[in-house]
Design a protein around this motif. Structure first.
Motif, short mmCIF file in Angstrom:
data_model
loop_
_atom_site.label_atom_id
_atom_site.label_comp_id
_atom_site.label_asym_id
_atom_site.label_seq_id
_atom_site.Cartn_x
_atom_site.Cartn_y
_atom_site.Cartn_z
N THR A 120 6.78 -3.45 1.51
CA THR A 120 6.66 -2.53 0.38
C THR A 120 7.99 -1.91 -0.03
O THR A 120 8.28 -1.77 -1.23
CB THR A 120 5.63 -1.43 0.69
OG1 THR A 120 4.38 -2.04 1.02
CG2 THR A 120 5.43 -0.51 -0.50
N GLU A 158 3.30 3.20 -5.64
CA GLU A 158 2.35 2.94 -4.57
C GLU A 158 1.37 4.11 -4.47
O GLU A 158 1.60 5.19 -5.03
CB GLU A 158 3.06 2.76 -3.23
CG GLU A 158 3.79 4.02 -2.74
CD GLU A 158 4.42 3.84 -1.37
OE1 GLU A 158 3.69 3.51 -0.43
OE2 GLU A 158 5.65 4.03 -1.27
N ARG A 211 1.72 -0.98 -5.80
CA ARG A 211 1.40 -1.69 -4.56
C ARG A 211 0.06 -1.17 -4.03
O ARG A 211 -0.18 0.03 -4.00
CB ARG A 211 2.49 -1.46 -3.52
CG ARG A 211 2.19 -2.12 -2.17
CD ARG A 211 1.54 -1.19 -1.16
NE ARG A 211 1.16 -1.91 0.07
CZ ARG A 211 0.53 -1.35 1.10
NH1 ARG A 211 0.20 -0.08 1.05
NH2 ARG A 211 0.20 -2.07 2.16
N ASN A 237 -0.16 6.31 -1.47
CA ASN A 237 -0.02 6.49 -0.03
C ASN A 237 -0.02 7.97 0.31
O ASN A 237 0.09 8.82 -0.58
CB ASN A 237 1.28 5.84 0.48
CG ASN A 237 1.04 5.05 1.75
OD1 ASN A 237 0.37 5.52 2.65
ND2 ASN A 237 1.60 3.87 1.81
#
Length: 339
Positions: free
Chosen positions: A206, A218, A180, A220
């Motif tokens: 998400t 992802e 993502r 992050n």
């Protein structure tokens, strides 16, 4: 004698106002009550939302309760892109948007998305350039050009990759991972450069995407993964620190300009103070989030200097790919902070 005394008192009062400066602006505002709405996609308890809660508190305090900011966190009013569009239209007063997603509004913000353009070792220099240097002034002008007023550059932190299905112990492990990303063209390009399959998905969607396997991972910061409960499905991570992000609090410029000068001062001063406070608590938040990840059973691979250099080399082509789209002067201002 009486006249002289009155003159002295008047002079003393004027002097106090001069030396007090903007900090006294709250006491000077005696107008009607004002209520402003602020939207953030970040979860309650995160370093960013805590910073906005401090901002709300300071605005109320400095205005003696005459200016109130209503905070809507947890993407209650929509994603950061959607709420920033509402701020541009003037249907919402303020919103917080990640610097990668700000690239959708002005491509100048893409400069922060470049992989490894900044590093944790030089944060203080970057802060100074944004808060009181030419870099911040240039971005004030960028924001103004798209109908926005910058209130504060909230600390978000460095992004790291995480996966639901396989360990991330090397560059090779990233290949094929469906990851993502935000809408940032550079973030998408970084994922592609590392052999991943980028999938831009709104933040609020998400968790479901990870849970259902629409994406396998992802990029992050630790705290966002924890507070959004993504660690319920994420199993592995690597401290890639490949990208530094901020959540920039913006206000509709026309609305800001329409406010009485003392209220403008209150908002800006509250933003500066809340930002300093928020940056200080971020280190503690990240450490606590990392512990929560480990306690949940996640495996975090820590890159050696050699491995990190390999990540940098693998993503360097992204710099060349976007060379003609970046503001070279802005890029140089950012690079000047990394010395």
């Amino acid at each position: 004698m009486k006249l002289s005394l009155n003159i002295c008192i008047t002079c003393m009062a004027a002097a106090l106002l001069v030396f007090a400066g903007p900090a006294q602006s709250a006491e000077q505002y005696n107008g009607k009550k004002i209520t402003l709405r602020l939207a953030s996609p970040s979860p309650t308890g995160s370093n960013m939302v805590r910073g906005y809660e401090k901002f709300v508190e300071l605005v109320k305090e400095k205005s003696n309760g005459k200016v109130r900011v209503k905070l809507f966190a947890n993407a209650l009013l929509g994603s950061d892109r959607a709420t920033m569009e509402a701020v541009q239209r003037g249907t919402l007063d303020m919103a917080s948007c990640s610097s990668p997603n700000m690239a959708s509004f002005a491509r100048e913000y893409m400069v922060f998305d470049l992989p490894y353009v900044t590093s944790p070792a030089h944060q203080k220099q970057l802060y100074a350039a944004l808060d009181s240097g030419e870099l911040g002034k240039r971005f004030d002008a960028v924001a103004s050009g798209i109908g926005l007023k910058t209130i504060m550059y909230s600390e978000y932190g460095y992004r790291n990759f995480a996966s639901t299905k396989k360990p991330l112990n090397s560059l090779e492990d990233l290949k094929g991972l469906k990851v993502r990303t935000t809408d940032s063209p550079i973030e998408v390009a970084v994922a592609s450069a590392l052999g991943m399959q980028p999938s831009p998905i709104a933040w609020g969607e998400t968790y479901t995407a990870l849970q259902q396997g629409t994406v396998d991972g992802e990029g992050n910061n630790w705290e966002h993964m924890v507070n959004a409960k993504h660690i319920e499905v994420l199993k592995y991570a690597v401290d890639s620190q490949h990208n530094y992000s901020m959540h920039i609090l913006m206000m509709n410029k026309k609305i800001f300009d329409s406010l009485p000068a003392p209220v403008q001062d209150i908002l800006m001063e509250a933003g500066r103070e809340a930002l300093q406070w928020q940056r200080e608590i971020t280190i503690e938040h990240e450490a606590r989030a990392e512990k929560a990840m480990l306690d949940a059973g996640m495996v975090i691979h820590r890159l050696s200097d050699e491995e990190r250099e390999a990540f940098k080399q693998a993503t360097r082509k992204v710099w060349d790919q976007f060379a003609n789209e970046l503001d070279k002067d802005l890029l140089q201002l950012v690079l000047d902070t990394q010395k």
